[in-house]
Design an enzyme around this catalytic site. Structure first.
Site, PDB file in Angstrom:
ATOM      1  N   TYR A  23       0.837  -1.208   0.000  1.00 14.70           N
ATOM      2  CA  TYR A  23       0.000   0.000   0.000  1.00 14.70           C
ATOM      3  C   TYR A  23       0.871   1.257   0.000  1.00 14.70           C
ATOM      4  CZ  TYR A  23      -3.791   3.205   0.824  1.00 14.70           C
ATOM      5  OH  TYR A  23      -4.696   4.230   0.675  1.00 14.70           O
ATOM      6  N   PHE A  26      -6.824  21.407 -25.331  1.00 10.90           N
ATOM      7  CA  PHE A  26      -7.140  19.983 -25.346  1.00 10.90           C
ATOM      8  C   PHE A  26      -8.410  19.800 -24.524  1.00 10.90           C
ATOM      9  CE2 PHE A  26      -7.028  15.537 -24.094  1.00 10.90           C
ATOM     10  CZ  PHE A  26      -6.990  14.975 -25.362  1.00 10.90           C
ATOM     11  N   THR A  27      -9.254  18.867 -24.965  1.00 15.89           N
ATOM     12  CA  THR A  27     -10.602  18.719 -24.378  1.00 15.89           C
ATOM     13  C   THR A  27     -10.598  18.623 -22.852  1.00 15.89           C
ATOM     14  OG1 THR A  27     -10.377  16.371 -24.862  1.00 15.89           O
ATOM     15  CG2 THR A  27     -11.594  17.698 -26.460  1.00 15.89           C
ATOM     16  N   ASP A  67       1.855  20.248 -20.869  1.00 16.42           N
ATOM     17  CA  ASP A  67       1.195  18.960 -21.097  1.00 16.42           C
ATOM     18  C   ASP A  67       2.172  18.122 -21.911  1.00 16.42           C
ATOM     19  OD1 ASP A  67      -0.236  16.801 -22.066  1.00 16.42           O
ATOM     20  OD2 ASP A  67      -2.102  17.925 -22.272  1.00 16.42           O
ATOM     21  N   LYS A 104       0.141   7.457 -23.522  1.00 22.22           N
ATOM     22  CA  LYS A 104       0.665   7.768 -24.860  1.00 22.22           C
ATOM     23  C   LYS A 104       2.170   7.474 -24.937  1.00 22.22           C
ATOM     24  CE  LYS A 104      -3.448  10.020 -25.003  1.00 22.22           C
ATOM     25  NZ  LYS A 104      -3.995  10.966 -24.056  1.00 22.22           N
ATOM     26  N   ARG A 164     -12.934  15.322 -34.485  1.00 21.21           N
ATOM     27  CA  ARG A 164     -12.268  16.427 -33.804  1.00 21.21           C
ATOM     28  C   ARG A 164     -12.749  17.692 -34.495  1.00 21.21           C
ATOM     29  NH1 ARG A 164     -11.753  14.998 -29.151  1.00 21.21           N
ATOM     30  NH2 ARG A 164      -9.872  14.078 -28.332  1.00 21.21           N
ATOM     31  N   PHE A 187     -18.422  14.777 -26.993  1.00 16.45           N
ATOM     32  CA  PHE A 187     -17.990  13.892 -28.082  1.00 16.45           C
ATOM     33  C   PHE A 187     -17.897  12.429 -27.658  1.00 16.45           C
ATOM     34  CE2 PHE A 187     -13.604  13.332 -26.629  1.00 16.45           C
ATOM     35  CZ  PHE A 187     -13.454  14.413 -25.786  1.00 16.45           C
TER      36      PHE A 187
HETATM   37  C1  LIG Z   1      -4.913  11.925 -23.504  1.00 16.35           C
HETATM   38  C2  LIG Z   1      -4.523  13.297 -23.217  1.00 16.35           C
HETATM   39  C3  LIG Z   1      -4.846  13.928 -22.011  1.00 16.35           C
HETATM   40  C4  LIG Z   1      -5.715  13.270 -20.969  1.00 16.35           C
HETATM   41  O1  LIG Z   1      -5.146  12.108 -20.485  1.00 16.35           O
HETATM   42  P1  LIG Z   1      -5.981  10.811 -20.051  1.00 16.35           P
HETATM   43  O2  LIG Z   1      -4.915   9.847 -19.667  1.00 16.35           O
HETATM   44  O3  LIG Z   1      -6.785  10.390 -21.236  1.00 16.35           O
HETATM   45  O4  LIG Z   1      -6.845  11.203 -18.909  1.00 16.35           O
HETATM   46  C5  LIG Z   1      -4.377  15.212 -21.798  1.00 16.35           C
HETATM   47  N1  LIG Z   1      -3.664  15.871 -22.726  1.00 16.35           N
HETATM   48  C6  LIG Z   1      -3.356  15.305 -23.916  1.00 16.35           C
HETATM   49  C7  LIG Z   1      -2.562  16.073 -24.916  1.00 16.35           C
HETATM   50  C8  LIG Z   1      -3.786  14.019 -24.202  1.00 16.35           C
HETATM   51  O5  LIG Z   1      -3.497  13.471 -25.384  1.00 16.35           O
END
Ligand SMILES: *Cc1c(COP(=O)(O)O)cnc(C)c1O
Length: 462
Positions: A77, A129-130, A220, A263, A387, A454
């Protein structure tokens, strides 16, 4: 006779050890399934998809080293060994001394937005970004797009369409005052602009301007290695530098970063919040206990953190990134043979079809990109995503539709997953839909969720 020039190709720097069967379905079946899914590719069942180019998020193939790492997960933990391995690598590759794990990227966005933003603040960023923008808005900020104009033009060949427009940023600082700007939110490559990178030169200029006004930069870094790759390829003075060196230099201009490890790190789940600011770190470490889990696992299993730690080592390997971006380039060049319009120049992780030109007979209110993604699925079972106007959502203050200049279908490549033959099949399907484009009719929205519509919105054929 002159010697024929022989083309010398590159190939993926790995071979396949485990395979997962996929199957083609019939057109009739797909017509039925997409209707049930409300013409939203996010609502399809994965087993009804043939080649899945929905996203590169958590869909990458892990290496044998990463799988081996999963077996040495320390599921304590508190104080898991894997957490410390991951922390060491966060320091090593991003150059950030303080680190909090989260279960994915948006969890880190949530925490950092709550810490840095006060009600009534303004957050400038290079496009948006969304999930990032939503968390900034939920924390009380107004997001302001300060990307260069070229980013909104799918035909522009500008090599760094992810750059920030210094005039736009200066104007905002003058208008609202530096005190109302908690940080500048930088992403790279910029997903919504078509996977377009920023240049180191631009980043340095933004950093200089912000330093004069005591405004911090936050990054980011979800696909940061791809941005580093483009800097190496396109920017003077970086040809001889390694991806790891360029990444380190990028990060040096930021106070902190958040990362979706799904990613670049090539894992199925995971997120990172890292910073040089000890005070911010302490707040984040405290908040993560409320929303995610103890600060040494942040909503992850020990084995996930081990796979992330190894993913960090693999993500900076030049051959890996070159093969990845090379695949996207191949896709684009094949599409060129059929004259299919897509965002130029070819970006990092995906090809973005220009739905406005592709379905030029549809108005934006008929959801051209949403329509096109559904049509490609019907043709071949290849899944992409919208998109455009659906992703852009409504203005939170006025409730009015936002009409983005770009109306795109994103076809994204998971890392180390598909072969060139899969790409050929996808290209041929898109070319077929392009030939028959005049017969395609648009959609109307019949269900609209409040947040990130979306993902769950539903549509009907007009
Ligand atoms: C995927 C992504 C996010 C959000 O991350 P999650 O792991 O899907 O919550 C934020 N910024 C960018 C550029 C992304 O591609």
């Amino acid at each position: 006779m002159a010697k024929k020039v022989i083309k010398r190709s590159w190939a993926e720097p790995f071979k396949i050890k485990v395979v997962e069967p996929i199957k083609m379905t019939t057109r009739e079946h797909r017509e039925k399934e997409i209707k049930i899914a409300g013409y939203n590719t996010f609502l399809l069942k994965s087993e009804d998809v043939y080649i899945d180019l929905l996203t590169d998020s958590g869909t990458n193939a892990m290496s044998d080293r990463q799988w081996a790492g999963m077996m040495v997960g320390d599921e304590a933990y508190a104080g898991s060994r894997n957490f410390y391995h991951l922390w060491d690598n966060v320091k090593k590759y991003y150059g950030m001394p303080y680190f909090v794990p989260t279960h994915q990227g948006r969890a880190a966005e949530h925490i950092i937005s709550k810490i840095l933003i006060k009600d009534g603040d303004f957050v400038p960023g290079n496009m948006y970004f969304t999930t990032t923008r939503l968390h900034q808005e939920l924390a009380g900020a107004t997001f302001v797009d300060v990307i260069i104009d070229e980013a909104h033009n799918p035909k522009s060949e500008h090599p760094f369409k992810g750059n920030i427009d210094l005039e736009k940023l200066k104007n905002l600082i003058e208008k609202v005052g530096a005190k109302k700007i908690p940080y500048v939110s930088v992403a790279g490559p910029v997903n919504m602009a078509g996977g377009q990178p920023f240049s180191m030169e631009n980043l340095k200029e933004v950093h200089k301007l912000c330093s004069e006004h005591k405004i911090k930069l936050w990054f980011d870094a979800t696909r940061a290695t791809e941005n580093a790759y483009f800097i190496k390829e396109r920017e003077a003075g970086y040809k001889e530098k390694s991806i790891a060196e360029i990444l380190k230099e990028i990060c040096s201009y930021f106070e902190g970063i958040w990362v979706s490890a799904k990613k670049d790190l090539m894992v199925n789940i995971g997120g990172i919040l890292a910073t040089k600011n000890k005070k911010v770190f302490e707040k984040a470490r405290n908040m993560v206990v409320v929303y995610e889990g103890l600060h040494t696992y942040g909503g992850l299993a020990g084995r996930d953190m081990e796979a992330m730690a190894i993913g960090l080592e693999e993500m900076v390997e030049y051959d890996n990134i070159r093969a990845r971006i090379g695949q996207v380039e191949y896709f684009g060049k094949e599409l060129d043979k059929y004259g299919v319009p897509y965002v130029r120049p070819i970006g990092g992780h995906a090809i973005f079809l220009d739905a406005k030109r592709f379905l030029s007979h549809l108005t934006q209110d008929q959801f051209p990109a949403q329509t096109l993604a559904a049509e490609i699925y019907i043709d071949s079972g290849v899944r992409g995503m919208e998109r455009g106007i659906v992703s852009a959502g409504r203005d939170p203050k006025t409730g009015k539709e936002r009409y983005p200049k770009l109306e795109l279908v994103r076809l994204t490549f998971p890392r180390r997953v598909y072969t060139q033959a899969h790409i050929d099949v996808a290209v041929e399907s898109i070319a077929t839909v392009y030939q028959n484009r005049k017969n395609i009719t648009g959609l109307k929205m019949i269900y609209e969720p409040e947040y990130l519509r979306f993902f769950q919105g539903r549509f009907e054929k007009l």
